[in-house]
Scaffold this motif. Structure first.
Motif, short mmCIF file in Angstrom:
data_model
loop_
_atom_site.label_atom_id
_atom_site.label_comp_id
_atom_site.label_asym_id
_atom_site.label_seq_id
_atom_site.Cartn_x
_atom_site.Cartn_y
_atom_site.Cartn_z
N ASN A 75 0.84 -1.22 0.00
CA ASN A 75 0.00 0.00 0.00
C ASN A 75 0.87 1.25 0.00
N LEU A 76 1.93 1.23 0.82
CA LEU A 76 2.82 2.39 0.94
C LEU A 76 3.52 2.67 -0.40
N ILE A 77 4.02 1.58 -1.01
CA ILE A 77 4.70 1.74 -2.32
C ILE A 77 3.75 2.35 -3.34
N ASN A 78 2.53 1.82 -3.42
CA ASN A 78 1.55 2.31 -4.39
C ASN A 78 1.14 3.75 -4.11
N THR A 79 1.05 4.10 -2.82
CA THR A 79 0.61 5.45 -2.46
C THR A 79 1.67 6.49 -2.80
N LEU A 80 2.94 6.15 -2.55
CA LEU A 80 4.00 7.16 -2.64
C LEU A 80 4.77 7.11 -3.97
N SER A 81 4.57 6.05 -4.79
CA SER A 81 5.32 5.97 -6.06
C SER A 81 4.59 6.74 -7.16
#
Length: 506
Positions: free
Chosen positions: A500-506
């Protein structure tokens, strides 16, 4: 007078019990228990105009919640009842009559209007009106000292309103003793002739108090400093009756957090802390006052901080169990000067007692106040509590410290993102997901060994892995150990949050 120590706490049921009253009860309780004595609760409800329905139950519930129950009192009848003054009112007239017969008291027939007129005359001349030796026999006041016996009896027979006043002596010096304050000298010329009894058949506080203490064989009167001005009268009443007086101890005031003036409900409202043991609803105004119990304090914490308000054990020890307080308590170590109330210190005590509570009990309390936990196993909640309670002062703090154990974070702390997320973070965290996938022994110890070993082997800075990992799990750079969180939420949820973090911040 009984040789066994007998003390009493004698509140009026006129509203909620202030913590100053709880401290008075506590000091009486500690003193009695240390001496293997008896702690009596007496309800002083002679002033029916100020009586509040439910106040007596509130007082009893407060004492029980604090674990300082009384030995004798309403509902625990001993040999000295009844324990409500309203049920004892038939007793007092004979004692008022006895004082008149001994020449220690007299009838006064002055009306409220006449007394008010005297006060105003004195004020106009810059003086204070005191009903005592300097004017009681001057003829302007109407009492049995200036009237003949026949005139006095005629007024009584005619049903005129009267009061019975104490005849305070002239030109004497009283030598009084107080356990806390030492020797006290009082010039009797400054004392007024207090009213002891009224024609409606009700005694004033002063007479009822002395008679009850005598009949209940009270050996020590431990009460608040506000009663110090009454000591001279009470002492003289014992002398007048020819009774042995108890020993007196007047406790210091509990002061506002600023150290100036007596602690009031207004101070609590203004600064956000309770001044009552239990929450209290005023049925006239419908307002609810906060209580220590409802604010999440443990009774042990309340008792501990109250004991140290005005009493000093003479050591550095601050944490006392009730048993330790009983063993250490000494009225000679109570201070004369007021004790400043410190709201932060009360939280410090509560923090200490929270760490001593069992995790499963705290978890049950946590589930009770947090709707989100209704369907979550109490054993899981208990494991979470063990990880976060050290950072909490109250059970109500738990959700803020632990919500990420129960739900996926939806918001990311902006400052944390700036600090933790770099250009290569997405690539590194993708590799971390792959690493987690390969770990079969998903214990805290093994997670720590595997992930730290991987970081060292690949020569990546620890912060470049651990900060975004924490951000993924918590939504911020805070919380317990990362590996504890990973273990608790499980492998799949850990991977999902990183993704989720990767998808949110990439």
């Amino acid at each position: 007078m009984s040789q066994t120590v007998r003390v009493r706490f004698a509140p009026s049921p006129t509203g909620p019990l202030h913590i100053g009253g709880v401290r008075t009860a506590l000091f009486n309780y500690l003193f009695a228990k240390k001496q293997n004595g008896t702690f009596v609760l007496r309800i002083e409800d002679t002033d029916q105009n100020r009586y509040v329905e439910g106040a007596e139950d509130y007082i009893i519930e407060s004492l029980n919640w604090c674990n300082i129950p009384f030995d004798e009192g309403p509902g625990k009848e001993g040999d000295f009842g009844p324990y409500r003054q309203s049920e004892r009112k038939h007793l007092y007239k004979q004692y008022a009559d006895e004082l008149i017969a001994k020449g220690k008291a007299y009838y006064a027939f002055d009306t409220a209007e006449e007394l008010d007129s005297h006060r105003k005359d004195h004020e106009a001349n810059g003086k204070t009106f005191i009903y005592n030796w300097h004017n009681r026999e001057k003829g302007r006041l109407v009492n049995s000292l200036v009237l003949s016996e026949e005139e006095t009896q005629a007024k009584l027979d005619a049903g005129e309103d009267y009061v019975i006043r104490f005849l305070s002596p002239q030109d004497e010096t009283l030598h009084l003793k107080d356990i806390i304050r030492g020797d006290i000298k009082i010039d009797t010329n400054i004392l007024d002739d207090k009213v002891l009894f009224k024609s409606d058949g009700m005694p004033t506080y002063h007479l009822a108090n002395i008679v009850d203490d005598h009949l209940m064989e009270i050996t020590h009167v431990i009460r608040g400093e506000e009663w110090l001005p009454s000591l001279a009268l009470h002492y003289q009443l014992y002398q007048a009756f020819g009774w042995e007086a108890p020993e007196f101890a007047h406790l210091p005031l509990i002061l506002k957090p600023t150290g100036k003036g007596k602690l009031s409900k207004r101070d609590g409202d203004k600064l956000g802390f309770p001044v009552f043991p239990l929450a209290y609803k005023d049925h006239k105004t419908e307002t609810i006052s906060r209580g220590y119990r409802e604010d999440g304090y443990f009774p042990e914490a309340v008792v501990n901080f109250l004991a140290l308000l005005g009493w000093n054990p003479g050591t550095e020890q601050e944490i006392f169990s009730l048993e330790e307080l009983i063993n250490a308590f000494d009225l000679n170590k109570v201070n004369k000067s007021g004790a400043r109330f410190d709201p932060d210190k009360t939280k410090w005590f509560n923090h200490h007692y929270m760490q001593e509570q069992r995790d499963d009990e705290l978890a049950t309390d946590f589930k009770t106040i947090q709707p989100e936990l209704e369907d979550i196993d109490v054993n899981y909640v208990s494991m979470v509590v063990a990880l976060i309670k050290e950072r909490a002062n109250f059970v109500s703090d738990f959700w803020e410290l632990s919500h990420f154990f129960f739900e996926t974070p939806t918001d990311l702390d902006e400052k944390a993102v700036k600090k933790a997320w770099k250009e290569d973070s997405a690539e590194i965290m993708t590799k971390v997901i792959s690493l987690i996938d390969t770990i079969s022994d998903y214990s805290v110890e093994n997670l720590q060994t595997e992930i730290k070993g991987w970081i060292t082997k690949n020569e990546i800075g620890f912060g470049k892995v651990m900060m975004p990992l924490r951000l993924a799990l918590v939504g911020a750079l805070k919380g317990p150990d990362v590996f504890d969180i990973m273990f608790m939420i499980g492998k799949d949820e850990t991977k999902r949050r990183i993704d989720n973090l990767i998808n949110t911040l990439s």
